[in-house]
Write a protein that holds these residues in place. Sequence first.
Motif, PDB file in Angstrom:
ATOM      1  N   SER A 151     -25.809   8.517 -19.707  1.00 13.60           N
ATOM      2  CA  SER A 151     -25.085   9.694 -19.217  1.00 13.60           C
ATOM      3  C   SER A 151     -26.088  10.619 -18.535  1.00 13.60           C
ATOM      4  O   SER A 151     -26.334  10.510 -17.349  1.00 13.60           O
ATOM      5  CB  SER A 151     -24.385  10.397 -20.378  1.00 13.60           C
ATOM      6  OG  SER A 151     -25.256  10.511 -21.489  1.00 13.60           O
ATOM      7  N   HIS A 152     -26.688  11.516 -19.292  1.00  6.97           N
ATOM      8  CA  HIS A 152     -27.776  12.349 -18.791  1.00  6.97           C
ATOM      9  C   HIS A 152     -28.985  12.101 -19.695  1.00  6.97           C
ATOM     10  O   HIS A 152     -28.830  11.931 -20.900  1.00  6.97           O
ATOM     11  CB  HIS A 152     -27.415  13.838 -18.865  1.00  6.97           C
ATOM     12  CG  HIS A 152     -26.519  14.297 -17.760  1.00  6.97           C
ATOM     13  ND1 HIS A 152     -26.919  14.345 -16.454  1.00  6.97           N
ATOM     14  CD2 HIS A 152     -25.249  14.762 -17.775  1.00  6.97           C
ATOM     15  CE1 HIS A 152     -25.930  14.818 -15.709  1.00  6.97           C
ATOM     16  NE2 HIS A 152     -24.902  15.079 -16.488  1.00  6.97           N
ATOM     17  N   VAL A 180     -28.785   2.175 -16.377  1.00  2.93           N
ATOM     18  CA  VAL A 180     -28.268   2.805 -15.153  1.00  2.93           C
ATOM     19  C   VAL A 180     -27.661   4.137 -15.547  1.00  2.93           C
ATOM     20  O   VAL A 180     -26.834   4.216 -16.457  1.00  2.93           O
ATOM     21  CB  VAL A 180     -27.205   1.915 -14.464  1.00  2.93           C
ATOM     22  CG1 VAL A 180     -26.443   2.719 -13.419  1.00  2.93           C
ATOM     23  CG2 VAL A 180     -27.868   0.726 -13.804  1.00  2.93           C
ATOM     24  N   TRP A 181     -28.108   5.191 -14.874  1.00  2.00           N
ATOM     25  CA  TRP A 181     -27.600   6.532 -15.193  1.00  2.00           C
ATOM     26  C   TRP A 181     -26.417   6.870 -14.303  1.00  2.00           C
ATOM     27  O   TRP A 181     -26.494   6.724 -13.091  1.00  2.00           O
ATOM     28  CB  TRP A 181     -28.702   7.580 -14.995  1.00  2.00           C
ATOM     29  CG  TRP A 181     -29.858   7.361 -15.913  1.00  2.00           C
ATOM     30  CD1 TRP A 181     -31.011   6.695 -15.623  1.00  2.00           C
ATOM     31  CD2 TRP A 181     -29.964   7.778 -17.279  1.00  2.00           C
ATOM     32  NE1 TRP A 181     -31.832   6.674 -16.729  1.00  2.00           N
ATOM     33  CE2 TRP A 181     -31.212   7.334 -17.753  1.00  2.00           C
ATOM     34  CE3 TRP A 181     -29.125   8.481 -18.145  1.00  2.00           C
ATOM     35  CZ2 TRP A 181     -31.642   7.571 -19.055  1.00  2.00           C
ATOM     36  CZ3 TRP A 181     -29.553   8.717 -19.436  1.00  2.00           C
ATOM     37  CH2 TRP A 181     -30.794   8.261 -19.885  1.00  2.00           C
ATOM     38  N   VAL A 182     -25.338   7.350 -14.910  1.00  2.00           N
ATOM     39  CA  VAL A 182     -24.207   7.799 -14.098  1.00  2.00           C
ATOM     40  C   VAL A 182     -24.273   9.305 -13.856  1.00  2.00           C
ATOM     41  O   VAL A 182     -23.468   9.865 -13.117  1.00  2.00           O
ATOM     42  CB  VAL A 182     -22.843   7.424 -14.721  1.00  2.00           C
ATOM     43  CG1 VAL A 182     -22.644   5.927 -14.684  1.00  2.00           C
ATOM     44  CG2 VAL A 182     -22.694   7.949 -16.127  1.00  2.00           C
ATOM     45  N   ASN A 183     -25.241   9.972 -14.444  1.00  2.00           N
ATOM     46  CA  ASN A 183     -25.453  11.410 -14.236  1.00  2.00           C
ATOM     47  C   ASN A 183     -24.211  12.227 -14.508  1.00  2.00           C
ATOM     48  O   ASN A 183     -23.897  13.165 -13.784  1.00  2.00           O
ATOM     49  CB  ASN A 183     -25.916  11.707 -12.809  1.00  2.00           C
ATOM     50  CG  ASN A 183     -27.198  10.990 -12.480  1.00  2.00           C
ATOM     51  OD1 ASN A 183     -27.983  10.689 -13.373  1.00  2.00           O
ATOM     52  ND2 ASN A 183     -27.406  10.701 -11.218  1.00  2.00           N
ATOM     53  N   TRP A 185     -21.583  13.456 -18.013  1.00  2.00           N
ATOM     54  CA  TRP A 185     -21.207  13.270 -19.416  1.00  2.00           C
ATOM     55  C   TRP A 185     -19.923  12.491 -19.468  1.00  2.00           C
ATOM     56  O   TRP A 185     -19.550  11.916 -20.459  1.00  2.00           O
ATOM     57  CB  TRP A 185     -21.034  14.620 -20.116  1.00  2.00           C
ATOM     58  CG  TRP A 185     -22.315  15.384 -20.222  1.00  2.00           C
ATOM     59  CD1 TRP A 185     -22.613  16.553 -19.582  1.00  2.00           C
ATOM     60  CD2 TRP A 185     -23.470  15.042 -20.987  1.00  2.00           C
ATOM     61  NE1 TRP A 185     -23.883  16.939 -19.899  1.00  2.00           N
ATOM     62  CE2 TRP A 185     -24.427  16.037 -20.765  1.00  2.00           C
ATOM     63  CE3 TRP A 185     -23.781  13.983 -21.838  1.00  2.00           C
ATOM     64  CZ2 TRP A 185     -25.687  16.017 -21.362  1.00  2.00           C
ATOM     65  CZ3 TRP A 185     -25.032  13.959 -22.436  1.00  2.00           C
ATOM     66  CH2 TRP A 185     -25.968  14.964 -22.188  1.00  2.00           C
ATOM     67  N   ASP A 187     -17.251  10.387 -16.818  1.00  6.98           N
ATOM     68  CA  ASP A 187     -16.605   9.889 -15.603  1.00  6.98           C
ATOM     69  C   ASP A 187     -16.300   8.408 -15.820  1.00  6.98           C
ATOM     70  O   ASP A 187     -17.037   7.525 -15.396  1.00  6.98           O
ATOM     71  CB  ASP A 187     -17.533  10.085 -14.393  1.00  6.98           C
ATOM     72  CG  ASP A 187     -16.843   9.729 -13.082  1.00  6.98           C
ATOM     73  OD1 ASP A 187     -15.805   9.036 -13.122  1.00  6.98           O
ATOM     74  OD2 ASP A 187     -17.344  10.137 -12.034  1.00  6.98           O
ATOM     75  N   LYS A 190     -16.585   5.775 -13.033  1.00  7.06           N
ATOM     76  CA  LYS A 190     -17.946   5.480 -12.605  1.00  7.06           C
ATOM     77  C   LYS A 190     -18.669   4.635 -13.656  1.00  7.06           C
ATOM     78  O   LYS A 190     -19.483   3.773 -13.317  1.00  7.06           O
ATOM     79  CB  LYS A 190     -18.691   6.796 -12.378  1.00  7.06           C
ATOM     80  CG  LYS A 190     -19.947   6.640 -11.552  1.00  7.06           C
ATOM     81  CD  LYS A 190     -20.470   8.006 -11.166  1.00  7.06           C
ATOM     82  CE  LYS A 190     -21.810   7.891 -10.464  1.00  7.06           C
ATOM     83  NZ  LYS A 190     -22.411   9.216 -10.263  1.00  7.06           N
ATOM     84  N   ALA A 194     -20.550   1.197 -13.033  1.00  2.62           N
ATOM     85  CA  ALA A 194     -21.925   0.966 -13.471  1.00  2.62           C
ATOM     86  C   ALA A 194     -22.002  -0.327 -14.286  1.00  2.62           C
ATOM     87  O   ALA A 194     -22.945  -1.113 -14.140  1.00  2.62           O
ATOM     88  CB  ALA A 194     -22.423   2.149 -14.294  1.00  2.62           C
TER      89      ALA A 194
END
Lengths: 351, 342, 296
Positions: A151-152, A180-183, A185, A187, A190, A194
Amino acid sequence: MIKYLLTILVALMLWVPNFVSAADPKVAFIYVGPVGDGGWTYAHDLGRRHLEKMGVETTYVESVPETDSERVLRNLARRGYDIIFTTSFGYMDPTLNVAKQFPDTIFMHASGFRTHDNMGNYFARMYQARYLVGMVAGMMTKSDKIGIIGSHPIPEIIRHINAFTLGVRSVNPKATTQVVWVNSWFDPAKEGAAANSLMDNGADIVTITTDSAAATQTAAKRGLYSIGNDSDMTLYGPEAHLTANIFNWGIYYEHIYDQVKNGTWKPSSDWWGIETGAVDLAPFGKMVPKNVQNMVMAKKAEIASGEFVVFKGPIKGQDGSTAIAAGAVPSDQDLLSMMYYVEGVVGDIPQ
Amino acid sequence: MSVQVAVTVGSIVLALILGSVLLALVGVNPMEAYPSVGALMFFDQWGWQDLFLKMTPLLLTGLGVAIAAQLNLWNIGAEGQLYLGAIATTWLALEFSESLDAHFMLPILLIGTFVAGGMWAAIPAGLRSWFGVNEIITTLLLNYVAISLADYLLFGAWRDPSTLNFPMTRSFGESSYLPMIGSTTVHWGLPLGILLAVLTWILLKSTTIGFQIRVAGDNLSAADYSGFNTKNLLFIVLVLSGAVAALAGMTEVAGIHHRLQQNFSINYGYTGIIVSRLARNHPIGVIGTAFLLAVIFVGGELLQVEYQLPIAVVYLFEGLLLFTVIGSELFLSYRLRRRVAV
Amino acid sequence: MGTPLLFATLGGVLSERAGVIHLGMEGIMLVSALVTFVVDLQTGSKVLALVGAMMAAGALSGLHGFVCISLRGNQIASGLALALFGTGLSGLFGDALIGSTVTSLDRIPIPGLELIPILGSAFFNQDWMVYLSYVLVAGLWFVLFHTNWGLQIRSVGEAPIVCDALGLSVAKIRYICVIFGGMLIGLGGAYFPMVLTSFWVDDLTAGRGWIAVALVIFAFWHPGKAFWGAYLFGAAIAFQLQAQVMGLKIPSYILEMFPYLLTIVVLTVVTVRNRRAGQTFMPAALGLPFFRGDKH
């Protein structure tokens, strides 16, 4: 006339909080996300509902930004709530400030490190369960590549990625984990994308540090495996969901409530581990062989008894250098601020 | 004027009635909920302080949106401008607040944030003025960019190791704190917002550029024909709009939390659009409607505490209110058109 | 990732071609996603779920139409109200659904076409809603530009006063476009529980409705360009994830800005080029309420 009405109304308002008796503490929670997030906040709210079922009067305020929390906390304290749980790291300083202003209210802050005469902090050692589900992944992977959806990059998430990876490599030293970061908290669409990217790159198991079931469903569609996070996600893909690390906050909240009610509460820093049941594993999926289950359960017993410690040296960092020296056990403070990957994690921590 | 106010009050009442139906649907008795929540807000000094605190960012973003609306421009980017303002304030405070005292620090924050917000808004403003690019879409998309920029800094250069690597900056020096009004929890951001609203009104009413803006707002081609440089005018107005909205970021971080963190805005920028619209884009009216939206916010929070309703009720009421107010404009349109004709 | 954006963008194109700006997409998408989920959960029928979603979306969009067309309210403000109202509704009624799940649609490869290298499996090994979106792109393009209806719709968006003088009912045509447009947006919302995420969480669409608002303008109100716009945006997000998998050393928060900046740059280039060529694609009466009897 209006003056009379005003006086009556004001009197009414002042009267309500006094109605509270010390014998039955009222409990309030503030949440950083919506209860509907289905994950972190939802897990805490399940704990709150556990108290409600016991007949405790509770309330909550959801989606409170950290910057706005001091105001919300003051209001809850003023309204006569006796125990207030604040469930995000960012609430730490606001909680302390308000605790000083309301010495008769008990404040419990999750995931931080400050205490006061009327403030304690608590957390659950989820990383222990992360290690165990990592073992499952390590034994179940065929491609030796496991995907993690981030997440973050906060220390808690990094710690969980590391514990998971240690678990994977304890049983399968060849295997790597890729992050893999989805940036975000939050979504789900997404997260699904990912998961696809990771699987396209050869991962045959994905796990998440986010909350949603998107990765589990994506894995199910592709006939691959997933490991859930924060809550049991079997329902969303029974044929894909190997297991999950889960919270049972209700156990802890009941414990604190009883202490306050009996007058035995003292400020402390509780970091509850797998031995308390506050963190646990979800039931294994049918495809997890009995011997794998047995190995994991044996390790769980070792962790619970203290015989095995997840973060105990020697542990190498991502570049092969020594991160934790042989025999050393990092302090809780070090664990809380962990910001490096261990060996076996592929990818960078976003800077 | 009085007709406008009457129609607006009427639509607020209608929104409350429609809202009560929805409340009843989820099992809350509105006859009980409205008075108790109202009393908690209006018959309680803390309630008032909460209202004033919540009103401050809404006033600034609302005023920003209203400034753009004078030229029929839609600034959907107040949210991003607020983030950029907070970033600028944070940078200045982290750099200078330990070495400068408040007499220097506060003006620097104010001017620096204002300029930074203006520069950020100059992107959509320039694209609109000289290339004709639709400002609704550029301002909207730049919101996401500003939020990612804040994340980039929070998870990178500005992450404070002393808070266990959690994505927040270190606390600012005290010289950058906006002072509080008396012994309340309300900071001077509110008077600042009111002052700016009055200044905007004066600017529009009694300056040459204000006159040009009003003419161009009524009819852009007529203004062109009169020899005004409407391209410059569009640019200036949109830049000012962004600069004012950015100040909301300053008042939030320098007024309340004294550090930057993720998600510090509760859609204040988007709510600013409602604030402006309900006031029919009038700079003074914005003061009143910012208060009204603060009532919805604080009221929604109390509904949560008292009745365990999700935060979504706030959006629900905002939406209903906006619908009834826009819907009621028909009743004013005859009057307005008569005024235009005169 | 592109498909829900495409549905919503198409809905926006239809509505805006008739002169009614549609900013409320996020609200409609959330409510239609909720309705899809509930109906699917109750009946197990995907078709019924879709019908329910479209009805709810049509009704909400009709409300927008009522405010904009009959009450002549400001369209942008009404759209914003709709976005908030829909978000609120879905949040208020959605909490009870957490923890349940529905099945998602299967992929149905199209024999032959799916074997085309690279693009074949991306475009022709999909679920039926994706194929429906292709049909809608072509259908909407055909209706708008090659039928009498389309001419009427576009005329109403360009010159409502002339249309009125010619005896067309501006209000009726606009209502039809806003309601049908809303239904298309509703398909975009329905795509989430149908395919992407077959469970309910708060704010399921995570802001996609706002992206679609931008894409309508980005596509210059053209269904074909909407197709490319939606998939370009979806591809930009996929690239951001893929870049990480491939180990490119670009900070991921900077990558995060990429789709938005790309959209702005492309929009600017195209706008400048169109202006050089003396073309404006924006419907001339977009955003303007129509007062019957106004003869300027």
